[in-house]
Design an enzyme around this catalytic site. Sequence first.
Site, PDB file in Angstrom:
ATOM      1  N   ARG A   1      -8.579  -0.293   4.853  1.00  0.00           N
ATOM      2  CA  ARG A   1      -7.624   0.680   4.307  1.00  0.00           C
ATOM      3  C   ARG A   1      -6.309  -0.001   3.925  1.00  0.00           C
ATOM      4  O   ARG A   1      -5.586   0.507   3.080  1.00  0.00           O
ATOM      5  CB  ARG A   1      -7.318   1.771   5.343  1.00  0.00           C
ATOM      6  CG  ARG A   1      -8.519   2.625   5.676  1.00  0.00           C
ATOM      7  CD  ARG A   1      -8.101   3.768   6.542  1.00  0.00           C
ATOM      8  NE  ARG A   1      -6.944   4.423   5.966  1.00  0.00           N
ATOM      9  CZ  ARG A   1      -6.149   5.266   6.601  1.00  0.00           C
ATOM     10  NH1 ARG A   1      -6.390   5.562   7.842  1.00  0.00           N
ATOM     11  NH2 ARG A   1      -5.132   5.816   5.997  1.00  0.00           N
TER      12      ARG A   1
ATOM     13  N   CYS B   1      -4.220  12.562  13.114  1.00  0.00           N
ATOM     14  CA  CYS B   1      -5.081  11.389  13.220  1.00  0.00           C
ATOM     15  C   CYS B   1      -4.774  10.701  14.547  1.00  0.00           C
ATOM     16  O   CYS B   1      -3.948  11.200  15.318  1.00  0.00           O
ATOM     17  CB  CYS B   1      -4.897  10.457  12.037  1.00  0.00           C
ATOM     18  SG  CYS B   1      -3.260   9.765  11.942  1.00  0.00           S
TER      19      CYS B   1
ATOM     20  N   ASP C   1       4.718   0.545  12.050  1.00  0.00           N
ATOM     21  CA  ASP C   1       3.486  -0.067  11.532  1.00  0.00           C
ATOM     22  C   ASP C   1       3.320  -1.533  11.946  1.00  0.00           C
ATOM     23  O   ASP C   1       2.315  -2.161  11.611  1.00  0.00           O
ATOM     24  CB  ASP C   1       3.439   0.049   9.998  1.00  0.00           C
ATOM     25  CG  ASP C   1       3.212   1.483   9.546  1.00  0.00           C
ATOM     26  OD1 ASP C   1       2.765   2.299  10.377  1.00  0.00           O
ATOM     27  OD2 ASP C   1       3.489   1.791   8.375  1.00  0.00           O
TER      28      ASP C   1
ATOM     29  N   LYS D   1       0.835  -1.215   0.000  1.00  0.00           N
ATOM     30  CA  LYS D   1       0.000   0.000   0.000  1.00  0.00           C
ATOM     31  C   LYS D   1       0.860   1.251   0.000  1.00  0.00           C
ATOM     32  O   LYS D   1       0.654   2.168  -0.789  1.00  0.00           O
ATOM     33  CB  LYS D   1      -0.908  -0.006   1.244  1.00  0.00           C
ATOM     34  CG  LYS D   1      -1.510   1.361   1.576  1.00  0.00           C
ATOM     35  CD  LYS D   1      -2.404   1.337   2.792  1.00  0.00           C
ATOM     36  CE  LYS D   1      -1.734   1.524   4.129  1.00  0.00           C
ATOM     37  NZ  LYS D   1      -1.374   2.913   4.467  1.00  0.00           N
ATOM     38  N   ASN D   2       1.850   1.283   0.905  1.00  0.00           N
ATOM     39  CA  ASN D   2       2.602   2.532   1.080  1.00  0.00           C
ATOM     40  C   ASN D   2       3.630   2.767  -0.034  1.00  0.00           C
ATOM     41  O   ASN D   2       4.156   3.871  -0.158  1.00  0.00           O
ATOM     42  CB  ASN D   2       3.266   2.575   2.459  1.00  0.00           C
ATOM     43  CG  ASN D   2       2.223   2.782   3.549  1.00  0.00           C
ATOM     44  OD1 ASN D   2       1.070   3.111   3.251  1.00  0.00           O
ATOM     45  ND2 ASN D   2       2.601   2.567   4.798  1.00  0.00           N
TER      46      ASN D   2
ATOM     47  N   ARG E   1       1.170  14.561  13.312  1.00  0.00           N
ATOM     48  CA  ARG E   1       1.591  14.391  11.930  1.00  0.00           C
ATOM     49  C   ARG E   1       1.673  15.701  11.133  1.00  0.00           C
ATOM     50  O   ARG E   1       0.890  15.957  10.214  1.00  0.00           O
ATOM     51  CB  ARG E   1       0.688  13.371  11.230  1.00  0.00           C
ATOM     52  CG  ARG E   1       0.628  12.057  11.997  1.00  0.00           C
ATOM     53  CD  ARG E   1      -0.120  10.987  11.274  1.00  0.00           C
ATOM     54  NE  ARG E   1       0.675  10.335  10.254  1.00  0.00           N
ATOM     55  CZ  ARG E   1       0.207   9.387   9.450  1.00  0.00           C
ATOM     56  NH1 ARG E   1      -1.039   8.997   9.543  1.00  0.00           N
ATOM     57  NH2 ARG E   1       0.988   8.831   8.551  1.00  0.00           N
TER      58      ARG E   1
HETATM   59  N1  EPU Z   1       7.035  14.324  10.738  1.00  0.00           N
HETATM   60  C1  EPU Z   1       7.331  15.625  11.048  1.00  0.00           C
HETATM   61  N2  EPU Z   1       7.242  16.548  10.057  1.00  0.00           N
HETATM   62  C2  EPU Z   1       6.888  16.234   8.780  1.00  0.00           C
HETATM   63  C3  EPU Z   1       6.623  14.904   8.474  1.00  0.00           C
HETATM   64  C4  EPU Z   1       6.698  13.959   9.486  1.00  0.00           C
HETATM   65  O1  EPU Z   1       7.654  15.959  12.190  1.00  0.00           O
HETATM   66  O2  EPU Z   1       6.834  17.127   7.940  1.00  0.00           O
HETATM   67  C5  EPU Z   1       7.123  13.308  11.822  1.00  0.00           C
HETATM   68  C6  EPU Z   1       5.827  12.539  11.992  1.00  0.00           C
HETATM   69  O3  EPU Z   1       4.908  13.214  12.820  1.00  0.00           O
HETATM   70  C7  EPU Z   1       6.341  11.234  12.606  1.00  0.00           C
HETATM   71  C8  EPU Z   1       7.665  11.047  11.891  1.00  0.00           C
HETATM   72  O4  EPU Z   1       8.048  12.332  11.411  1.00  0.00           O
HETATM   73  O5  EPU Z   1       6.565  11.420  13.980  1.00  0.00           O
HETATM   74  C9  EPU Z   1       7.651  10.081  10.740  1.00  0.00           C
HETATM   75  O6  EPU Z   1       6.553  10.350   9.892  1.00  0.00           O
HETATM   76  P1  EPU Z   1       6.589  10.107   8.338  1.00  0.00           P
HETATM   77  O7  EPU Z   1       6.512  11.413   7.640  1.00  0.00           O
HETATM   78  O8  EPU Z   1       7.702   9.196   7.967  1.00  0.00           O
HETATM   79  O9  EPU Z   1       5.206   9.368   8.128  1.00  0.00           O
HETATM   80  P2  EPU Z   1       4.339   9.438   6.822  1.00  0.00           P
HETATM   81  O10 EPU Z   1       5.241   9.543   5.654  1.00  0.00           O
HETATM   82  O11 EPU Z   1       3.264  10.437   6.973  1.00  0.00           O
HETATM   83  C10 EPU Z   1       4.338   6.872   6.314  1.00  0.00           C
HETATM   84  C11 EPU Z   1       3.322   5.775   6.218  1.00  0.00           C
HETATM   85  C12 EPU Z   1       2.797   5.444   7.612  1.00  0.00           C
HETATM   86  C13 EPU Z   1       3.969   5.037   8.499  1.00  0.00           C
HETATM   87  C14 EPU Z   1       5.012   6.155   8.521  1.00  0.00           C
HETATM   88  C15 EPU Z   1       6.257   5.797   9.295  1.00  0.00           C
HETATM   89  C16 EPU Z   1       2.364   6.146   4.032  1.00  0.00           C
HETATM   90  C17 EPU Z   1       1.175   6.513   3.227  1.00  0.00           C
HETATM   91  N3  EPU Z   1       2.230   6.194   5.355  1.00  0.00           N
HETATM   92  O12 EPU Z   1       3.646   8.006   6.841  1.00  0.00           O
HETATM   93  O13 EPU Z   1       1.941   4.320   7.434  1.00  0.00           O
HETATM   94  O14 EPU Z   1       3.509   4.803   9.810  1.00  0.00           O
HETATM   95  O15 EPU Z   1       5.410   6.477   7.160  1.00  0.00           O
HETATM   96  O16 EPU Z   1       6.853   4.666   8.768  1.00  0.00           O
HETATM   97  O17 EPU Z   1       3.398   5.796   3.495  1.00  0.00           O
HETATM   98  C18 EPU Z   1       0.155   2.863   7.919  1.00  0.00           C
HETATM   99  O18 EPU Z   1       0.361   2.312   6.824  1.00  0.00           O
HETATM  100  O19 EPU Z   1      -0.604   2.381   8.796  1.00  0.00           O
HETATM  101  C19 EPU Z   1       0.824   4.140   8.214  1.00  0.00           C
HETATM  102  C20 EPU Z   1       0.396   4.971   9.146  1.00  0.00           C
END
Ligand code: EPU
Length: 420
Positions: free
Chosen positions: A399, A116, A307, A22-23, A121
């Site tokens: 999802r 969320c 995850d 998915k991701n 986030r």
């Molecule tokens: N963060 C910041 N600033 C930003 C972006 C992120 O502080 O601008 C923080 C976040 O709050 C978090 C950390 O950095 O504490 C890591 O977040 P990341 O940005 O890596 O998460 P994401 O890219 O929004 C993806 C996956 C998530 C998974 C995370 C971490 C997708 C669509 N989602 O989210 O997947 O938990 O990486 O590996 O790729 C799931 O599939 O259930 C899911 C939540």
Amino acid sequence: MDKLVIEGGHPLQGEVTISGSKNAALPIIAATLLTDEKCVLRNIPNLRDTNTMLKLMESLGKVVEYKDNTVTITSSGKINPFADYNLVSTMRGTFCVLGPLLAKVGRAKVSLPGGCVIGIRPVDLHVKGLKKLGAKMDIAGGYVIAKANRLQGRRVYLGGVFGSSVLATANVLMAAVLAEGETVIEFAACEPEIEDLSCMLNKMGANIKGVGSARLIVTGVKELKGVNYKVIPDRIEAGTYILLNAATRGNITLKGAESAHLMALDDKLEEVGVQMIQEGDCIRCKQLRKLHPVSITTYPYPGFPTDLQAQFMSLMAMVEGVSVITDKVYPDRFIHIAELNRMGANIRREGTNAIVQGTKQLRGAPVMASDLRASAALVIAGLAARGTTEINRIYHLERGYEKLTEKLTALGAKITREKA
Ligand code: EPU
């Protein structure tokens, strides 16, 4: 609203095919915005999140055909660079259309995804990275409004308070491939999903070096061409089946799964007493001895994935002894504790740690799914528990887990979907 009813205590047996990631699929679908040519994407899981992403692509002006896990995306001639709140707010993955829209069209208005249940986030790293490449970025009325003529290659440092960011790396990378000159992304996310996106972009004609590492060197090109690309298997779905196999003391084989993407889980499971064996494109698991409690801390890849934290906690709740679970990626991702405790688990939160006092057996109970991975933890608990578990609000599971009830039933689980 439907619920899942599980009669626990049946060890799972047989073979399960792991779906596409998915991701990985979400940013890969977004990357098709970078070309006017036809893109064929294979192994795209049929999930609520991928369908939302495809709806968004249609609203942006792409023509989408989706059949048998293959998506064909072609151009309608015009891109409308506006990603509406109603689509983006339902799922954060959609936010990664920002980088490609900006690079291809020179402007974008994308709704902020919001927080969320797993955390606040923020999107500061996305905004910072794109600004570095020369975009003008404003936030107004809940939208990010971005403009640029041609983006300019620069050195971009993407480390945040919690380490690297998966989707910020995806956004900046997709913007950088069409920028003028060289971009170096430092502290890039190394997750296999970003590696997969990089491979797909290179196949489209991009020039990315350091693929899979924390330092991505991108030499911008003028345009990208169409592509035929197969997405990697879902490592989190695979990890979930491996953990439920351990919890039910089952004997299942995962087909189309990649243990190299699950190094941290493999390492921890060996301490627990379970060996993961890769045989061709299959993973088999073998219980080596009585299971031991083991502590984990989640980190960005190649660390233990956040995850899989909830699912691992569910297993630890059923292994006698004490383990400590800490999430360094989403420190508040513990909403599943209360629901697991409803099933007889003994888990308490102390600051940023969850202390799990494992018990021999959980007991079925009515519980509530709160987010995707927390819901998977409840499915594991329900399958291993004595008695009947009812999981409400199962739309979360839809999802991220393709054909969950069908796959589990084929493995011998007693699980049905009923109207709540
Ligand atoms: N963060 C910041 N600033 C930003 C972006 C992120 O502080 O601008 C923080 C976040 O709050 C978090 C950390 O950095 O504490 C890591 O977040 P990341 O940005 O890596 O998460 P994401 O890219 O929004 C993806 C996956 C998530 C998974 C995370 C971490 C997708 C669509 N989602 O989210 O997947 O938990 O990486 O590996 O790729 C799931 O599939 O259930 C899911 C939540």
